[in-house]
Write a protein that holds these residues in place. Sequence first.
Motif, PDB file in Angstrom:
ATOM      1  N   PRO A  98       0.831  -1.204   0.000  1.00 31.28           N
ATOM      2  CA  PRO A  98       0.000   0.000   0.000  1.00 31.28           C
ATOM      3  C   PRO A  98       0.870   1.262   0.000  1.00 31.28           C
ATOM      4  N   GLY A  99       0.554   2.147  -0.913  1.00 35.82           N
ATOM      5  CA  GLY A  99       1.279   3.403  -1.009  1.00 35.82           C
ATOM      6  C   GLY A  99       2.394   3.419  -2.032  1.00 35.82           C
ATOM      7  N   ASN A 100       2.802   2.270  -2.532  1.00 33.80           N
ATOM      8  CA  ASN A 100       3.870   2.233  -3.535  1.00 33.80           C
ATOM      9  C   ASN A 100       3.289   2.434  -4.932  1.00 33.80           C
ATOM     10  N   LEU A 101       4.094   3.019  -5.807  1.00 29.10           N
ATOM     11  CA  LEU A 101       3.722   3.214  -7.214  1.00 29.10           C
ATOM     12  C   LEU A 101       4.703   2.475  -8.104  1.00 29.10           C
ATOM     13  N   ARG A 102       4.225   2.086  -9.270  1.00 25.19           N
ATOM     14  CA  ARG A 102       5.102   1.523 -10.282  1.00 25.19           C
ATOM     15  C   ARG A 102       4.602   2.038 -11.627  1.00 25.19           C
ATOM     16  N   ILE A 103       5.486   2.709 -12.343  1.00 33.60           N
ATOM     17  CA  ILE A 103       5.156   3.267 -13.659  1.00 33.60           C
ATOM     18  C   ILE A 103       5.920   2.478 -14.707  1.00 33.60           C
ATOM     19  N   ARG A 104       5.233   2.129 -15.776  1.00 34.83           N
ATOM     20  CA  ARG A 104       5.843   1.387 -16.871  1.00 34.83           C
ATOM     21  C   ARG A 104       5.306   1.904 -18.208  1.00 34.83           C
ATOM     22  N   LYS A 105       6.085   1.694 -19.270  1.00 36.96           N
ATOM     23  CA  LYS A 105       5.670   2.074 -20.624  1.00 36.96           C
ATOM     24  C   LYS A 105       5.000   0.926 -21.353  1.00 36.96           C
ATOM     25  N   VAL A 132      -0.946   1.496  -8.651  1.00 36.03           N
ATOM     26  CA  VAL A 132      -1.002   1.976  -7.276  1.00 36.03           C
ATOM     27  C   VAL A 132      -1.120   0.757  -6.358  1.00 36.03           C
ATOM     28  N   GLY A 133      -0.155   0.587  -5.476  1.00 34.82           N
ATOM     29  CA  GLY A 133      -0.138  -0.570  -4.597  1.00 34.82           C
ATOM     30  C   GLY A 133      -1.266  -0.564  -3.578  1.00 34.82           C
ATOM     31  N   VAL A 134      -1.905  -1.733  -3.437  1.00 31.58           N
ATOM     32  CA  VAL A 134      -2.981  -1.896  -2.448  1.00 31.58           C
ATOM     33  C   VAL A 134      -2.663  -3.027  -1.472  1.00 31.58           C
ATOM     34  N   GLY A 135      -1.527  -3.687  -1.653  1.00 29.83           N
ATOM     35  CA  GLY A 135      -1.121  -4.752  -0.756  1.00 29.83           C
ATOM     36  C   GLY A 135      -1.594  -6.122  -1.196  1.00 29.83           C
ATOM     37  N   GLY A 149     -12.773  -4.935  -1.056  1.00 32.94           N
ATOM     38  CA  GLY A 149     -12.824  -4.505   0.336  1.00 32.94           C
ATOM     39  C   GLY A 149     -12.132  -3.171   0.513  1.00 32.94           C
ATOM     40  N   GLY A 150     -12.282  -2.607   1.715  1.00 34.81           N
ATOM     41  CA  GLY A 150     -11.690  -1.305   2.024  1.00 34.81           C
ATOM     42  C   GLY A 150     -10.352  -1.443   2.733  1.00 34.81           C
ATOM     43  N   PHE A 151      -9.777  -0.299   3.075  1.00 31.20           N
ATOM     44  CA  PHE A 151      -8.458  -0.228   3.688  1.00 31.20           C
ATOM     45  C   PHE A 151      -8.555  -0.029   5.195  1.00 31.20           C
ATOM     46  N   SER A 152      -7.521  -0.474   5.893  1.00 34.61           N
ATOM     47  CA  SER A 152      -7.373  -0.104   7.299  1.00 34.61           C
ATOM     48  C   SER A 152      -7.056   1.393   7.349  1.00 34.61           C
ATOM     49  N   LYS A 153      -7.185   1.987   8.511  1.00 33.90           N
ATOM     50  CA  LYS A 153      -6.916   3.420   8.669  1.00 33.90           C
ATOM     51  C   LYS A 153      -5.465   3.736   8.271  1.00 33.90           C
ATOM     52  N   GLU A 154      -4.533   2.853   8.663  1.00 35.21           N
ATOM     53  CA  GLU A 154      -3.119   3.075   8.356  1.00 35.21           C
ATOM     54  C   GLU A 154      -2.870   2.983   6.845  1.00 35.21           C
ATOM     55  N   ASP A 155      -3.426   1.951   6.223  1.00 40.38           N
ATOM     56  CA  ASP A 155      -3.237   1.788   4.777  1.00 40.38           C
ATOM     57  C   ASP A 155      -3.930   2.899   3.995  1.00 40.38           C
ATOM     58  N   GLU A 156      -5.080   3.366   4.463  1.00 42.09           N
ATOM     59  CA  GLU A 156      -5.795   4.446   3.776  1.00 42.09           C
ATOM     60  C   GLU A 156      -4.921   5.693   3.692  1.00 42.09           C
ATOM     61  N   ALA A 157      -4.196   6.008   4.748  1.00 39.75           N
ATOM     62  CA  ALA A 157      -3.310   7.180   4.734  1.00 39.75           C
ATOM     63  C   ALA A 157      -2.213   7.001   3.680  1.00 39.75           C
ATOM     64  N   LEU A 158      -1.648   5.796   3.591  1.00 41.55           N
ATOM     65  CA  LEU A 158      -0.606   5.518   2.595  1.00 41.55           C
ATOM     66  C   LEU A 158      -1.159   5.606   1.176  1.00 41.55           C
ATOM     67  N   VAL A 159      -2.344   5.049   0.990  1.00 37.82           N
ATOM     68  CA  VAL A 159      -2.950   5.012  -0.343  1.00 37.82           C
ATOM     69  C   VAL A 159      -3.383   6.408  -0.792  1.00 37.82           C
ATOM     70  N   GLU A 161      -1.926   9.209  -0.078  1.00 36.38           N
ATOM     71  CA  GLU A 161      -0.703   9.876  -0.533  1.00 36.38           C
ATOM     72  C   GLU A 161      -0.240   9.302  -1.872  1.00 36.38           C
ATOM     73  N   ALA A 162      -0.352   7.985  -2.045  1.00 36.72           N
ATOM     74  CA  ALA A 162       0.036   7.359  -3.317  1.00 36.72           C
ATOM     75  C   ALA A 162      -0.830   7.858  -4.467  1.00 36.72           C
ATOM     76  N   CYS A 163      -2.113   8.051  -4.223  1.00 38.05           N
ATOM     77  CA  CYS A 163      -3.000   8.575  -5.276  1.00 38.05           C
ATOM     78  C   CYS A 163      -2.582   9.985  -5.676  1.00 38.05           C
ATOM     79  N   GLU A 164      -2.185  10.789  -4.703  1.00 36.48           N
ATOM     80  CA  GLU A 164      -1.699  12.139  -5.017  1.00 36.48           C
ATOM     81  C   GLU A 164      -0.425  12.072  -5.860  1.00 36.48           C
ATOM     82  N   HIS A 165       0.477  11.153  -5.491  1.00 39.24           N
ATOM     83  CA  HIS A 165       1.702  10.993  -6.280  1.00 39.24           C
ATOM     84  C   HIS A 165       1.393  10.450  -7.674  1.00 39.24           C
ATOM     85  N   ALA A 166       0.422   9.551  -7.781  1.00 37.54           N
ATOM     86  CA  ALA A 166       0.034   9.015  -9.087  1.00 37.54           C
ATOM     87  C   ALA A 166      -0.507  10.123  -9.987  1.00 37.54           C
TER      88      ALA A 166
END
Length: 186
Positions: A98-105, A132-135, A149-159, A161-166
């Motif tokens: 959760p929170g990690n990104l991976r960009i590819r061509k 966008v990583g969801v675990g 399903g939804g995210f835990s409170k901790e994972d939601e914060a990571l996700v 931020e990841a959406c903003e970076h995406a």
Amino acid sequence: MYIIAGLGNPGSKYEKTRHNMGFRVIDLLAEKYHIDMNMKKHKAVCGTGVIEGRKVMLLKPQTFMNLSGESIREAVDFYKIDPETELIVIYDDISLAPGNLRIRKKGSAGGHNGMKNIILHLGTQVFSRIRVGVGEKPAGWDLADYVLGGFSKEDEALVKEACEHAAEAAAEILTDGPDKAMNDFN
């Protein structure tokens, strides 16, 4: 014209699920760049506008995840865009934390049914994508239950931020190309 397509499932019951990362990033882009998502065409909710000087269509297919390629193919054909240089697809990935990104061509679907359908309809694996990583699903869980399903409170914060970076990465792909975005966000 560029198309930025975010994958997800339509309807409020899916809004905060792991499978709707693409929709969340499209919503952020629409808000930041004042793009009204008020059109219904190409089997999608969409809007056109300008991001960093580039004309774009933001697209949220309404076909449900596994048929996303129908919507994207219709839009690609209508606007006569080259998927290899003018398409960005944003979606969830269970192989990333959760929170990690991976960009590819380019690349395979990696087991993601929405991406399988897009590759099938476009006839190519060569187009920019932001994952966008969801675990990873826990042992013993059904995959569909997990991604819907939804995210835990901790994972939601990571996700969040990841959406903003995406969203930032999508804008950077438009201006500087996918290689620069890969260097900055992977």
